[in-house]
Design an enzyme around this catalytic site. Structure first.
Site, PDB file in Angstrom:
ATOM      1  N   THR A   1       0.814  -1.209   0.000  1.00  0.00           N
ATOM      2  CA  THR A   1       0.000   0.000   0.000  1.00  0.00           C
ATOM      3  C   THR A   1       0.851   1.263   0.000  1.00  0.00           C
ATOM      4  OG1 THR A   1      -1.530   1.255   1.395  1.00  0.00           O
ATOM      5  CG2 THR A   1      -0.098  -0.255   2.535  1.00  0.00           C
ATOM      6  N   ASP A   2       0.265   2.365  -0.462  1.00  0.00           N
ATOM      7  CA  ASP A   2       0.976   3.651  -0.391  1.00  0.00           C
ATOM      8  C   ASP A   2       1.090   4.156   1.046  1.00  0.00           C
ATOM      9  OD1 ASP A   2      -1.695   4.362   0.018  1.00  0.00           O
ATOM     10  OD2 ASP A   2      -1.762   5.873  -1.572  1.00  0.00           O
ATOM     11  N   GLU A   3       0.286   3.581   1.962  1.00  0.00           N
ATOM     12  CA  GLU A   3       0.285   4.107   3.341  1.00  0.00           C
ATOM     13  C   GLU A   3       1.623   3.900   4.051  1.00  0.00           C
ATOM     14  OE1 GLU A   3      -3.104   3.419   5.765  1.00  0.00           O
ATOM     15  OE2 GLU A   3      -4.497   3.602   4.100  1.00  0.00           O
TER      16      GLU A   3
ATOM     17  N   TYR B   1      -1.950  -0.408  11.027  1.00  0.00           N
ATOM     18  CA  TYR B   1      -2.083  -1.065   9.717  1.00  0.00           C
ATOM     19  C   TYR B   1      -0.872  -0.770   8.839  1.00  0.00           C
ATOM     20  CZ  TYR B   1      -3.346  -1.537   4.787  1.00  0.00           C
ATOM     21  OH  TYR B   1      -3.323  -1.843   3.442  1.00  0.00           O
TER      22      TYR B   1
ATOM     23  N   LYS C   1       2.105  -3.248   7.348  1.00  0.00           N
ATOM     24  CA  LYS C   1       2.384  -3.435   5.912  1.00  0.00           C
ATOM     25  C   LYS C   1       3.830  -3.033   5.598  1.00  0.00           C
ATOM     26  CE  LYS C   1      -0.029  -4.535   2.972  1.00  0.00           C
ATOM     27  NZ  LYS C   1      -0.401  -5.864   2.414  1.00  0.00           N
TER      28      LYS C   1
END
Ligand code: NAD
Ligand code: DAU
Length: 354
Positions: A135-137, A160, A164
């Site tokens: 993810t970009d997060e 989260y 990741k």
């Protein structure tokens, strides 16, 4: 080589993005055998794959990625050539309520898969690939300008995104230490059919339809970069077949929206579809307490993927959003099925305190 036969383990294939990836691979590559390994948590739903469940090149295996003996058994039985790893706990708000569940699946589960794939393929990595979907997060939170590139340092800020980011580091560690052939991609926010209605867009569609308050966190000025889920699946297909081993690729649609603007757009689209007078659904908008540590803005620079591999998004956001609304209006049985049980309990805990 797309003409060769391959057996591919797709983890998390019963979830939102995973089901779109499974469908694309099963239908586009009849010469591949696709094994969907999924634990069927609250977010996994085999109903997402009804249309392809009896395809001759598709198999479902209920399996938790943390369960070493079970994953090992699948590697022995199917002799996988590749893994496309999507299984994860994926909702930021749930990660704030129950962070260890995210460490368990996203960190330990990923390390477990890497360990088993590395051992199974040891001595002959030819034709093997471990593709990790991220993810970009992991890059953290942007101010009002700038983009995340593949070189942006990791700065995860929620349980989260930390889980990741950790999984991404383990994937690269297996590559550098053991030579495991890996590819990683980091994508922006997806939307489309089969999206679990705890996430912004499907939650708002469901609440507008049912005349329930539309809970906008904070001032609604956080920005997300939205990509139609089928475009993400196509990007995964492109990267899986053409990407360079050991590389990471950002995926995004250069499509930034403030949350409040999306909610207003959804309200006006649905006013028309439901025969309501203009502005009626927007009256449901309710500003609620902000998400703790709420990342202000995500924006992906997907130039590398476009320049190196020729991928670009296929759909304008307004068209994709309208298709998405139509899908939800036409699939109320799906929504009813997934919003029972665990979801009701989660919804009460998440929104009644706000
Ligand atoms: P989802 O929550 O809809 O689906 C996750 C799937 O993983 C479910 O089918 C669930 O049953 C399965 N799963 C969960 N824990 C498991 C376990 N321990 N063992 C086996 N299966 C398990 O998630 P999604 O939105 O489809 O996201 C898929 C992947 O893409 C995730 O890795 C996520 O981090 C990543 N991602 C998502 C987005 C997005 O906008 N949704 C954007 C970028 C990246
Ligand atoms: O950026 C990619 C990520 O996008 C993925 O890695 C995650 O798996 C996926 O869930 C998504 O994370 P977000 O936190 O951005 O998505 P969510 O739909 O939960 O929220 C989008 C924005 O809307 C965010 O700024 C919070 C806000 N929001 C969300 C909900 C559920 C609200 O204002 N109200 C809500 O009720």
């Amino acid at each position: 080589m797309v003409n060769e036969s391959k057996t591919i383990l797709i983890t998390g294939g019963a979830g939102f993005i995973g089901s779109h990836v499974v469908r694309l691979f099963v239908t586009k590559y009849p010469q591949y055998r696709i094994v969907n390994g999924d634990a069927l948590t609250y977010a996994g739903n085999l109903g997402n794959l009804k249309d392809i469940e009896s395809a001759p090149n598709y198999v479902f295996e209920k399996a938790d990625i943390i369960d070493g003996p079970r994953i090992q058994e699948l590697f022995v039985r199917y002799k996988f050539d590749a893994v496309i790893h999507l299984a994860a706990e994926s909702h930021v708000d749930r990660s704030i309520m129950d962070p260890l569940a995210f460490v368990r699946t996203n960190v330990l589960g990923t390390a477990n898969l890497l360990h088993i794939a590395g051992n199974a393929w040891k001595g002959n990595y030819t034709g093997k690939l471990f593709y990790h979907v991220s993810t970009d997060e992991v890059y953290g939170s942007l101010g009002d300008t700038g983009f995340f590139t593949e070189e942006t340092p990791y700065d995860p800020r929620s349980p989260y995104s930390a889980s990741k980011a950790s999984s991404d580091h383990f994937v690269m560690a297996w590559h550098h230490t053991y030579g495991l052939p890996v590819i990683l991609s980091n994508c922006s926010n997806n939307y489309g059919s089969n999206h679990f209605p705890e996430k912004l867009i499907p939650l708002m569609i469901n609440n507008i339809l049912n005349n329930k308050p539309l809970p906008v966190y904070g001032k609604g000025d956080n920005v997300r970069d939205w990509l139609f889920v089928d475009d993400h699946a196509r990007a995964i297909d492109t990267i899986f077949h053409k990407g360079r081993v050991g590389e990471k690729y950002n995926i995004g649609g250069f499509n930034e929206w403030k949350n409040i603007d999306i909610v207003n757009l959804l309200c006006s689209v649905m006013d028309k579809k439901l025969g309501r007078s203009p502005g009626e659904s927007a009256k449901l908008i309710t500003y609620v307490t902000d998400r703790p540590g709420h990342d202000h803005r995500y924006a992906i620079d997907a130039t590398k993927l476009n320049k190196e591999l020729g991928w670009k998004p296929s759909l304008q956001f307004e068209e994709g959003l309208e298709r998405t609304v139509d899908w939800y209006l036409g699939h109320q049985d799906w929504v009813k099925q997934v919003t029972s049980g665990d979801y009701r309990k989660y919804y009460d805990e998440q929104y009644h305190k706000r």
